[in-house]
Design a protein around this motif. Structure first.
Motif, mmCIF file in Angstrom:
data_model
loop_
_atom_site.group_PDB
_atom_site.id
_atom_site.type_symbol
_atom_site.label_atom_id
_atom_site.label_comp_id
_atom_site.label_asym_id
_atom_site.label_seq_id
_atom_site.Cartn_x
_atom_site.Cartn_y
_atom_site.Cartn_z
ATOM 1 N N ALA A 296 0.659 -1.252 0.228
ATOM 2 C CA ALA A 296 -0.397 -0.128 0.049
ATOM 3 C C ALA A 296 0.529 1.402 -0.251
ATOM 4 C CB ALA A 296 -0.792 0.117 1.240
ATOM 5 N N LEU A 297 2.127 0.852 0.988
ATOM 6 C CA LEU A 297 2.746 2.335 0.669
ATOM 7 C C LEU A 297 4.059 3.133 -0.020
ATOM 8 C CD1 LEU A 297 4.323 1.605 3.778
ATOM 9 C CD2 LEU A 297 2.785 3.359 3.442
ATOM 10 N N LYS A 298 3.491 1.639 -1.312
ATOM 11 C CA LYS A 298 4.437 1.990 -3.115
ATOM 12 C C LYS A 298 3.711 2.038 -4.084
ATOM 13 C CE LYS A 298 6.864 -2.316 -3.832
ATOM 14 N NZ LYS A 298 7.544 -3.420 -3.755
ATOM 15 N N ALA A 299 2.247 2.204 -3.584
ATOM 16 C CA ALA A 299 1.715 2.014 -4.679
ATOM 17 C C ALA A 299 1.289 3.598 -3.915
ATOM 18 C CB ALA A 299 -0.097 1.667 -4.470
ATOM 19 N N GLN A 300 0.764 4.427 -2.894
ATOM 20 C CA GLN A 300 0.803 5.692 -2.494
ATOM 21 C C GLN A 300 1.870 6.482 -3.427
ATOM 22 O OE1 GLN A 300 -1.940 7.005 -1.426
ATOM 23 N NE2 GLN A 300 -0.928 9.360 -1.345
ATOM 24 N N ALA A 301 3.161 6.212 -2.827
ATOM 25 C CA ALA A 301 4.624 6.705 -3.579
ATOM 26 C C ALA A 301 4.517 6.973 -4.852
ATOM 27 C CB ALA A 301 5.108 6.198 -2.917
ATOM 28 N N ALA A 302 3.090 5.425 -5.533
ATOM 29 C CA ALA A 302 3.628 5.417 -6.598
ATOM 30 C C ALA A 302 2.633 6.628 -7.420
ATOM 31 C CB ALA A 302 3.341 4.291 -7.479
ATOM 32 N N ARG A 303 1.347 6.415 -6.899
ATOM 33 C CA ARG A 303 0.077 7.665 -7.131
ATOM 34 C C ARG A 303 0.988 9.167 -6.830
ATOM 35 N NH1 ARG A 303 -2.355 3.818 -4.932
ATOM 36 N NH2 ARG A 303 -2.362 4.577 -2.611
ATOM 37 N N SER A 304 1.528 9.450 -5.747
ATOM 38 C CA SER A 304 2.355 10.304 -5.556
ATOM 39 C C SER A 304 3.325 11.138 -5.995
ATOM 40 C CB SER A 304 2.687 10.718 -4.171
ATOM 41 O OG SER A 304 1.798 10.141 -3.515
ATOM 42 N N ALA A 305 4.377 10.542 -6.992
ATOM 43 C CA ALA A 305 5.322 10.732 -7.814
ATOM 44 C C ALA A 305 4.595 10.690 -9.572
ATOM 45 C CB ALA A 305 5.813 9.055 -8.259
ATOM 46 N N ARG A 306 3.667 10.390 -9.991
ATOM 47 C CA ARG A 306 2.790 10.600 -10.628
ATOM 48 C C ARG A 306 2.566 12.258 -10.718
ATOM 49 N NH1 ARG A 306 -1.500 6.880 -11.283
ATOM 50 N NH2 ARG A 306 -0.196 4.529 -10.311
#
Length: 124
Positions: A114-124
């Motif tokens: 979940a943290l990795k997915a959130q980081a990926a969303r934030s990076a976009r």
């Protein structure tokens, strides 16, 4: 001590009681857990898990009163936070024994994902 503080009834004992151990949580858990209360509960569960021995397989026992004392969350806040964490797949619960007692386990791999997915969303 300042005489004005004493006039107000502020004593060293009162200050020690008011400024008890602070409750902290990992801010990065707020968007993945469903809110501040869920992030606080999950942070505390992660902290509790770190103290377990390997034989516990991540399971720990904590009463509603213990959660409340350690986090400051009311019964209703705990139940709402636990439901959000279960629904997100971040926390497991099981009832064991007679009388039944509630055990908890953090799903570390799910938290990490979940943290990795959130980081990926934030990076976009």
């Amino acid at each position: 001590m300042n005489p004005r503080a004493q006039d107000l009834g502020i004593t060293p004992a009162l200050l020690l009681d008011v400024f008890d151990t602070p409750v902290t949580f990992h801010r990065c858990l707020v968007p993945v857990s469903g809110g501040v209360n869920a992030a606080l509960l999950l942070s505390h569960a992660i902290w509790t898990t770190q103290a377990l021995d390997g034989e516990a397989d991540g399971w720990f026992l904590k009463s509603q009163e213990q959660w409340s004392e350690e986090t400051g969350l009311s019964r209703w806040e705990q139940e709402t936070a636990r439901r959000a964490l279960r629904d997100a797949g971040l926390l497991e619960e099981r009832r064991v024994g007679m009388p039944a007692r509630l055990w908890f386990r953090v799903r570390a791999s799910a938290v990490w994902a979940a943290l990795k997915a959130q980081a990926a969303r934030s990076a976009r």
